[in-house]
Scaffold this motif. Structure first.
Motif, PDB file in Angstrom:
ATOM      1  N   LYS A 199       0.890  -1.806   0.002  1.00  0.00           N
ATOM      2  CA  LYS A 199       0.036  -0.253  -0.134  1.00  0.00           C
ATOM      3  C   LYS A 199       0.484   0.926   0.522  1.00  0.00           C
ATOM      4  O   LYS A 199       0.668   2.066  -0.421  1.00  0.00           O
ATOM      5  CB  LYS A 199      -0.916  -0.339   1.852  1.00  0.00           C
ATOM      6  N   SER A 200       1.646   1.246   0.658  1.00  0.00           N
ATOM      7  CA  SER A 200       3.324   1.908   0.811  1.00  0.00           C
ATOM      8  C   SER A 200       3.066   3.127  -0.620  1.00  0.00           C
ATOM      9  O   SER A 200       4.227   3.583  -0.585  1.00  0.00           O
ATOM     10  CB  SER A 200       3.714   2.112   2.227  1.00  0.00           C
ATOM     11  N   LEU A 201       3.785   1.091  -1.918  1.00  0.00           N
ATOM     12  CA  LEU A 201       3.753   2.497  -2.493  1.00  0.00           C
ATOM     13  C   LEU A 201       2.831   2.855  -3.573  1.00  0.00           C
ATOM     14  O   LEU A 201       3.465   3.191  -5.075  1.00  0.00           O
ATOM     15  CB  LEU A 201       4.606   0.658  -4.044  1.00  0.00           C
ATOM     16  N   LEU A 202       1.870   2.729  -3.143  1.00  0.00           N
ATOM     17  CA  LEU A 202       0.581   3.669  -3.924  1.00  0.00           C
ATOM     18  C   LEU A 202       1.318   4.748  -3.590  1.00  0.00           C
ATOM     19  O   LEU A 202       1.049   5.519  -2.372  1.00  0.00           O
ATOM     20  CB  LEU A 202      -0.204   2.967  -3.615  1.00  0.00           C
ATOM     21  N   PRO A 203       1.108   5.976  -4.330  1.00  0.00           N
ATOM     22  CA  PRO A 203       1.085   7.009  -4.645  1.00  0.00           C
ATOM     23  C   PRO A 203       0.150   8.345  -3.499  1.00  0.00           C
ATOM     24  O   PRO A 203      -1.019   7.833  -3.145  1.00  0.00           O
ATOM     25  CB  PRO A 203       0.669   7.905  -5.913  1.00  0.00           C
ATOM     26  N   ARG A 204       0.773   8.679  -3.007  1.00  0.00           N
ATOM     27  CA  ARG A 204      -0.245   9.926  -1.773  1.00  0.00           C
ATOM     28  C   ARG A 204      -1.627  10.465  -2.684  1.00  0.00           C
ATOM     29  O   ARG A 204      -1.113  10.742  -3.948  1.00  0.00           O
ATOM     30  CB  ARG A 204       0.369  10.510  -0.912  1.00  0.00           C
TER      31      ARG A 204
ATOM     32  N   ARG B  31      -8.102  -1.859  -4.912  1.00  0.00           N
ATOM     33  CA  ARG B  31      -9.637  -2.736  -4.044  1.00  0.00           C
ATOM     34  C   ARG B  31      -8.364  -4.583  -4.060  1.00  0.00           C
ATOM     35  O   ARG B  31      -9.432  -4.077  -5.137  1.00  0.00           O
ATOM     36  CB  ARG B  31     -10.902  -2.371  -3.938  1.00  0.00           C
ATOM     37  N   PRO B  32      -8.102  -4.467  -3.569  1.00  0.00           N
ATOM     38  CA  PRO B  32      -7.406  -5.844  -3.643  1.00  0.00           C
ATOM     39  C   PRO B  32      -8.336  -6.844  -3.218  1.00  0.00           C
ATOM     40  O   PRO B  32      -9.047  -6.444  -2.052  1.00  0.00           O
ATOM     41  CB  PRO B  32      -6.083  -5.636  -2.649  1.00  0.00           C
ATOM     42  N   ALA B  33      -8.886  -7.578  -3.809  1.00  0.00           N
ATOM     43  CA  ALA B  33      -9.984  -8.836  -3.874  1.00  0.00           C
ATOM     44  C   ALA B  33      -9.318  -9.597  -2.487  1.00  0.00           C
ATOM     45  O   ALA B  33     -10.148 -10.416  -1.253  1.00  0.00           O
ATOM     46  CB  ALA B  33      -9.763  -9.571  -4.496  1.00  0.00           C
ATOM     47  N   HIS B  34      -8.175  -9.915  -2.430  1.00  0.00           N
ATOM     48  CA  HIS B  34      -7.688 -10.902  -0.835  1.00  0.00           C
ATOM     49  C   HIS B  34      -6.054  -9.447  -0.178  1.00  0.00           C
ATOM     50  O   HIS B  34      -6.148  -8.732  -0.610  1.00  0.00           O
ATOM     51  CB  HIS B  34      -6.291 -12.439  -1.671  1.00  0.00           C
ATOM     52  N   GLU B  35      -5.356 -10.787   0.184  1.00  0.00           N
ATOM     53  CA  GLU B  35      -4.579  -9.989   1.262  1.00  0.00           C
ATOM     54  C   GLU B  35      -3.648  -9.173   0.233  1.00  0.00           C
ATOM     55  O   GLU B  35      -3.632  -8.000   0.175  1.00  0.00           O
ATOM     56  CB  GLU B  35      -3.648 -10.587   2.146  1.00  0.00           C
TER      57      GLU B  35
ATOM     58  N   ASP C 250      -8.412  -7.799  -8.117  1.00  0.00           N
ATOM     59  CA  ASP C 250      -8.560  -6.663  -7.863  1.00  0.00           C
ATOM     60  C   ASP C 250      -9.116  -5.540  -8.410  1.00  0.00           C
ATOM     61  O   ASP C 250      -8.942  -5.903 -10.240  1.00  0.00           O
ATOM     62  CB  ASP C 250      -6.612  -6.854  -7.871  1.00  0.00           C
ATOM     63  N   THR C 251      -9.108  -4.294  -8.399  1.00  0.00           N
ATOM     64  CA  THR C 251      -9.608  -3.349  -8.791  1.00  0.00           C
ATOM     65  C   THR C 251      -9.493  -2.118  -8.857  1.00  0.00           C
ATOM     66  O   THR C 251      -9.271  -1.928  -7.781  1.00  0.00           O
ATOM     67  CB  THR C 251     -11.293  -3.535  -8.603  1.00  0.00           C
TER      68      THR C 251
END
Lengths: 114, 572
Positions: B203-208, B221-225, B413-414
């Motif tokens: 998650k921290s890799l996604l830009p703010r 939105r991940p479907a799993h962990e 994952d979406t």
């Protein structure tokens, strides 16, 4: 920002001509400033423009100083800015002209070697 | 626990050792020691030695079943021959048969018994005369076997010995099973902790999210962990914005790890600002070298300007990119195969004028969502959803879209990436003043502007620069717009929107040719040249356009105010 009245004075000091500017140098009187700067060369001495009491300067004021620089070079007379205020230095830096001008801290540093 | 009766093979007389006074005390102590054991292996080693001595036998061994390989392995033993590590198949020898049949086996006379596996004796020279094996029983079936060999008094084992061994086997089975469950639980907890960490890192890799009118917005939105999807955006020198959206084939941890690699690879290539097609081609070469068989990456990469007027992009195997403009959809199919499959492939790219429209890129999770009929909603279904929320602001629209998709049942994952000119958060008017276009007006205007900027907590140096920029702009209007023989009105307006300061100078002078307004070169003091150079250095950008009513000019200056951005972040 003090509401200093605009003024230009001229004096002779140690074999140099010192033009003292005060107030905010902008379009409303930069032509007067320009005239005073150019006239200062008439004595054939070094010319210093004292900018310690200049609270503001815009590009028209800077243009007057650039003309002084060019005039000094053309006539072989020293032309320097004396003790420019922080406001003036900031604009000179912004215009990338801070290295172009001869800048001294005191009128005495002009040396009357015209 | 006595589900199966001991299979008595030889009719040796049952010795009443169970009724010995010490037997119950011994069993009680053994059960307690096993129940409170902290180190099961050590406890078992001590326990079987005590069992061996209590039962007065020569050898004792405990075998545990490896469920995956269906092999019984001796874990602890005590006796003249150390059989620890011995491995037997289920059904092999008496031990193997005890487990296979889940039934205690007594071999009174080993010499004559065909069930015996003689490999061990042959290798060690030990002679097995008589033995008993009892299964270690749990609710889920036998998990091992305990074996005793040769009574020290030379008497063959009897049913009474078997009964006693079964009594010992029960608490041993219970303790081993408990320890295993506890171990599994610990392992599960450890795995969960590590997954949480990995998800956090991912998650921290996604830009703010950017708040200051940034035109690119993403959601994942991940479907799993862990997610195999990602998006990214970053500003480039010169003001363009690079963006990436991608999807890794497959799910699970290795897809997630490849995602991290692909995401950073695409970011680093993008920062060099290559054309989108080249961007993909370079990532493809790199991924072909390193991606594992059957793993590949679908991605859209590209650039847009801050005002989102134009977008350039290229698509490697990703679902079609949708551009919605004036109620019409344009659809851009993939320009090449996914990344990491074949080397030296070329990609096409597109340049699209967005002009107030919106660009949507989304992973296939968005179209694989099941509708009420149980079938994927597909591109048509997704378009309908987008249209339903078209009026909302970009942020609210993405939130609503994901909400609807989730209600429909997300199976994958979406991820969405939306590019659209940021809708004006209502700009706040800081200052407006109309004044005659005269040089004498400027001093008062400057003083007023300084006060306004001070009030807005703009630091003094920047404040003075901004005042200078406005002054230069006005001076240009006075000198060149209206000229010496003409005077007209001048309006100065300052507005704040998020962290952006907008300064507008509107005049009624004859229209100016924007091309004539170029920053002067250093030291050049042709009319207005230096002033424009100063404006250019002070402001982030500026433009001149005809005023709204067609009379005069409107000069618009922008500046991002860092201290305002800090305030915005604090609000978030």
């Amino acid at each position: 920002m003090s509401a200093m009245a605009n003024a230009v004075t001229r004096e002779r000091s140690d074999g140099a001509i010192l033009v003292r500017l005060r107030g905010e140098v902008d379009l409303s009187w930069s032509q007067q400033v320009r005239r005073a700067v150019l006239d200062a060369f008439d004595a054939g001495l070094a010319v210093g423009i004292d900018l310690a009491d200049v609270a503001y300067i815009d590009s028209s004021g800077i243009a007057a100083l650039v003309e002084g620089l060019q005039q000094g070079r053309a006539r072989g007379q020293r032309f320097a800015l004396v003790a420019p205020s922080a406001a003036v230095r900031a604009v000179l830096e912004l215009a990338r002209l801070d290295r172009v001008f001869d800048i001294v801290d005191t009128p005495a540093a002009l040396g009357g070697t015209g | 626990m006595t589900a199966a009766q001991p299979a008595v093979v030889a009719g040796a007389a049952a010795t009443p050792r169970l009724r010995d006074t010490g037997a119950l005390v011994f069993l009680a102590e053994l059960s307690r020691a096993l129940a409170v054991s902290l180190d099961l292996h050590q406890t078992l080693t001590q326990a079987i030695t005590r069992v061996r001595d209590f039962l007065e036998v020569e050898g004792i061994a405990l075998f545990l079943l490896d469920a995956a390989s269906q092999v019984l392995e001796c874990r602890v033993s005590a006796g003249p021959i150390d059989v620890t590590g011995m491995r037997l198949a289920v059904g092999q020898g008496v031990v193997g048969q005890t487990l296979a049949q889940d039934c205690t086996q007594i071999v009174a006379q080993a010499q004559d018994d065909p069930r015996l596996w003689r490999g061990s004796d042959e290798a060690s020279g030990f002679i097995t005369r008589s033995l008993v094996c009892a299964p270690l029983r749990t609710a889920a079936g036998p998990i091992g076997v305990i074996e005793i060999v040769n009574r020290r008094d030379g008497v063959p084992f009897s049913a009474a010995d078997a009964e006693l061994l079964e009594l010992v086997a029960a608490p041993a089975a219970l303790a081993i099973n408990n320890a295993r469950l506890a171990g599994e639980l610990l392992e599960q907890q450890r795995l969960k902790r590590e997954l949480d960490l990995a998800r956090h890192l991912q998650k921290s890799l996604l830009p703010r999210r950017r708040r200051d009118g940034f035109p690119v917005l993403g959601v994942n939105r991940p479907a799993h962990e862990m997610s195999g999807d990602f998006y990214d955006y970053f500003e480039l020198p010169g003001g363009d914005i690079g963006f990436v959206i991608g999807d890794i084939a497959g799910k699970g941890l290795d897809a997630a790890l490849l995602m991290m690699r692909a995401a950073s690879l695409l970011r680093w290539i993008g920062k060099e600002h290559p054309a989108p097609a080249l961007w993909l081609a370079r990532a493809n070469e790199e991924l072909c070298e390193s991606a594992r068989e059957g793993r590949f990456v679908c991605a859209v990469v590209g650039y847009c300007d801050r005002a989102a007027t134009r977008v350039r992009f290229a698509n490697a195997g990703f679902p079609p990119v949708l551009v919605l403009h004036g109620g019409q959809y344009r659809q851009y199919l993939a320009d090449g195969p996914p990344l990491g499959i074949v080397r030296e492939v070329g990609f096409d790219e597109h340049e699209v004028a967005l002009d107030g429209g919106a660009l949507y890129a989304f992973s296939d999770g968005a179209t694989d969502v099941r509708g009420s009929d149980g079938r994927p909603i597909g591109l048509a279904g997704l378009r309908a959803l987008i249209e339903r929320h078209a009026q909302a602001t970009p942020k609210a629209r993405l939130r609503s879209l994901l909400g609807e998709l989730r209600r429909l049942h997300l199976v994958d994952d979406t991820t969405f990436l939306l590019i659209e000119a940021a809708q004006a958060e209502r700009p706040e008017l800081l200052f407006t003043r109309s004044l005659p276009a005269r040089a004498e007006s400027m001093r008062g205007l400057r003083a007023e502007l300084r006060a306004v900027f001070d009030q807005q907590a703009i630091e003094p140096r920047l404040r003075d620069e901004l005042v200078l920029a406005v002054d230069e702009a006005c001076t240009n209007v006075i000198r060149h717009g209206y000229g010496p023989d003409c005077e007209g009105p001048l309006t100065v307006r300052a507005t704040r929107c998020a962290a952006t300061l907008t300064l507008e100078i509107v005049d009624e002078a004859p229209a100016v040719d924007p091309a004539s307004l170029r920053p002067g070169t250093l030291g050049e003091c042709r009319c207005g040249g230096l002033g424009i150079a100063l404006i250019d250095r002070i402001m982030d950008d500026w433009r001149i356009e005809p005023a709204a009513d067609g009379r005069g000019n409107r000069l618009v200056l922008h500046k991002h105010i860092d201290s305002w951005a800090g305030e915005e972040a604090a609000d978030a």
